[in-house]
Design an enzyme around this catalytic site. Sequence first.
Site, short mmCIF file in Angstrom:
data_model
loop_
_atom_site.label_atom_id
_atom_site.label_comp_id
_atom_site.label_asym_id
_atom_site.label_seq_id
_atom_site.Cartn_x
_atom_site.Cartn_y
_atom_site.Cartn_z
CG ASP A 58 10.95 -11.27 -2.77
OD1 ASP A 58 11.61 -11.57 -3.79
OD2 ASP A 58 10.04 -10.42 -2.78
N GLY B 61 0.83 -1.19 0.00
CA GLY B 61 0.00 0.00 0.00
C GLY B 61 0.87 1.24 0.00
CB VAL C 157 5.46 3.87 2.32
CG1 VAL C 157 6.41 3.97 3.49
CG2 VAL C 157 5.29 2.41 1.90
CE LYS D 293 6.45 -1.37 3.85
NZ LYS D 293 6.82 -2.75 3.47
#
Length: 725
Positions: A535, A419, A421, A435
């Site tokens: 990741d 979303g 920040v 966030k």
Amino acid sequence: MGRSSMWTLLLLLLLPTAGTSRLTIQPGCQASCGGVDVPYPFGIGAGCFRAGFEIACVKGTLPVLAGTSPAVPVLSLSVMPRPEARVMLPVGYQCYNKTGEATDDFSCGTVDLNPAGVYRISNTYNELFVLGCFTTGYTNSGPRGRYRYMFYAGCLAYCNDSRSARDGECAGIGCCHVDIPPGLTDNKMKFESGWTRHPMEFSPCDYGFIVEKGAYSFRVADLQMDVTQASMPLRLDWAIRDSTGSSMSKSCAQAANNPGYSCKSDHSECVDSTNGPGYVCNCTKGYEGNPYLKEGCTNMNECERSREEFPCHGECHDTEGSYDCRCHLGYESHGDPKENPCNPKFPLPAKLTLGTVVVTSIIVVALLSVAITSQKRQLFRKNGGNILKNVDNLVFFTEREVKEITGNYGDLLGKGSFGDVYRGTLKDKTQVAVKRSSAAVDKDKVITFVREVEIQSRMIHKNVLRLKGCCLEVKFPVLVYEYAAKGSLGDIIHGEKNGQMVPFPLEQRLDIAIGSAEGLAYMHTYTESIIQHGDVKPDNILLDYKFIPKLSDFGLSKLLAPGKQYVDQVVGCLGYMDPAYVRRGRLTPANDVYSFGVVLLELITRKPIIPGGCEGEECKLVTEFRQVYDQENRRREMLDKDIATEEDISVLEEIGKLAIECLAEENRPDMTEVARRLAMLKNVWKQGNTSSQSDYPLEEIAADGTLNRTTSDPLLLSASQRALS
């Protein structure tokens, strides 16, 4: 034995450290080691510690109690409110062969943890466990009494067969535990040798250990634990004692005004030790900090603390060593407003009129408040709050507090997959990144969201982005992180300014690589359960204002379940994904090592991986670098020309070699080894000895950049392995 089978909760959480303005160490001394703060009287290096409190920082990452044999790893150190050292100690054991004869033991678990006599094993926060199927284990201590020692503590564990013991039950069948008395100075365990031992494959050894209360839960599998790797957390009390820690150590009355008196701060007080002889120091009421340093105790601002701790029904004003509380203008209190409420100064008729209005208003407000509160509670539950409220060190912000922090969401930093920040500022002026989710958490997403928050809240390391708290009483959940002022590593590697690549010197690249590797090593080894990031890529390595790297974006991170070596069904960025994971669909810590190898290639080549442009199972950058690396006369072709100078080429080739090892199909180094080797390379580079040492294997170059042809202390290595196991 798996670490999860021994630990029921994460125990690497440290006591909160003092603010940067508060003195906690001797000036000029090292403040921490491996993420563990080292406050005085503890210290690292000559002149930085009081006698008996030296901490050794092994290879810059592992703090141990200096002078202990074998070396005792340190988990945390605290001065106030409890003088305490939390450490890891090995499990004592005695094993038997098929005829019932004793064959092996670890000196009954004995570790010389108290060479200077300052420590005592806390009887308040530890307990003794004995595991086995025909085992009497005990410890003893103190001067000679009716028998050889003043006191003995232990218990008997018995099993009728392999099915007798049960997980989670420790009441004498396969496992027993008892409290310990005060005054213990070592962890030596003894096992009764008078029993006739029958061969039992399901229970080949006797085990005994002292462990922090709540840190261990019995599992039947522990009756066959790997004795060479087993270790347990333990809490030590400490006090200011003489060089031997004997009964001749001074009390407060004896030590005051004498040379060597340790309560140095002007606002400190002495308290006699409750576990053994000696004394400890505290800051006096109204002050906090480190009483063992001259300027260590500073004024506490009670007005910034909770009203439960420092009550005030009016307006609070901080004073030196205390605080004042006064009623607001037009109000008065019948007594001290710290204890009694403040009421309006009105005549009776005005009070009656006002009372009617107030009562009506209160009813309306109460009805509205009930409706709003009910809605907020429903949102809190929907967003996983009932699960997350039991997570330690997680601060819950209200919707109003988040709006105050962000200036009503007035400073947008950017947009991400989670979303928007926003930049925010806490009450203590600390900047944070807030966030705000772009979507509500539905039933299908709540487990994923809760998992991410749980994982992040457990990780406390300088190279892991710290989750400070969250707000769940809103439709779109909000997460509050520490602020990374310099953006991401990807912005620097591939970013441009005025049409030119952003300057990126080699030393800065090495520091970022070392910090990122240490953060991953912490996730893989120092947490309650192994955590795979899942990741790893430059965009998920953020940089603070000092360019210290912070691993972030843990939406794909996974905890290894007890007894498992991998997890399934994780999808990350294809360009950084380990081909072995793509084939097998199983995520292990080695997959993070592969992704980090790709990041190393980007750091030294400054070339993009070309997402989606992979050939076979490997991305284009990896394929091209391997082809060039195999041809010695072409190795420089892929390196970033801004740093590929003659004096630096050897170090860059060693980094390339390490990257190739990380990208190997098998036998990849773990992240602890990767961090160690990068740190060694930086030391070599800083000394300017790269060309003269490049012919030596990296393993023969010490942390200070010099050749090392001696063998490491096996006892120290053993203790380090246990601490990391």
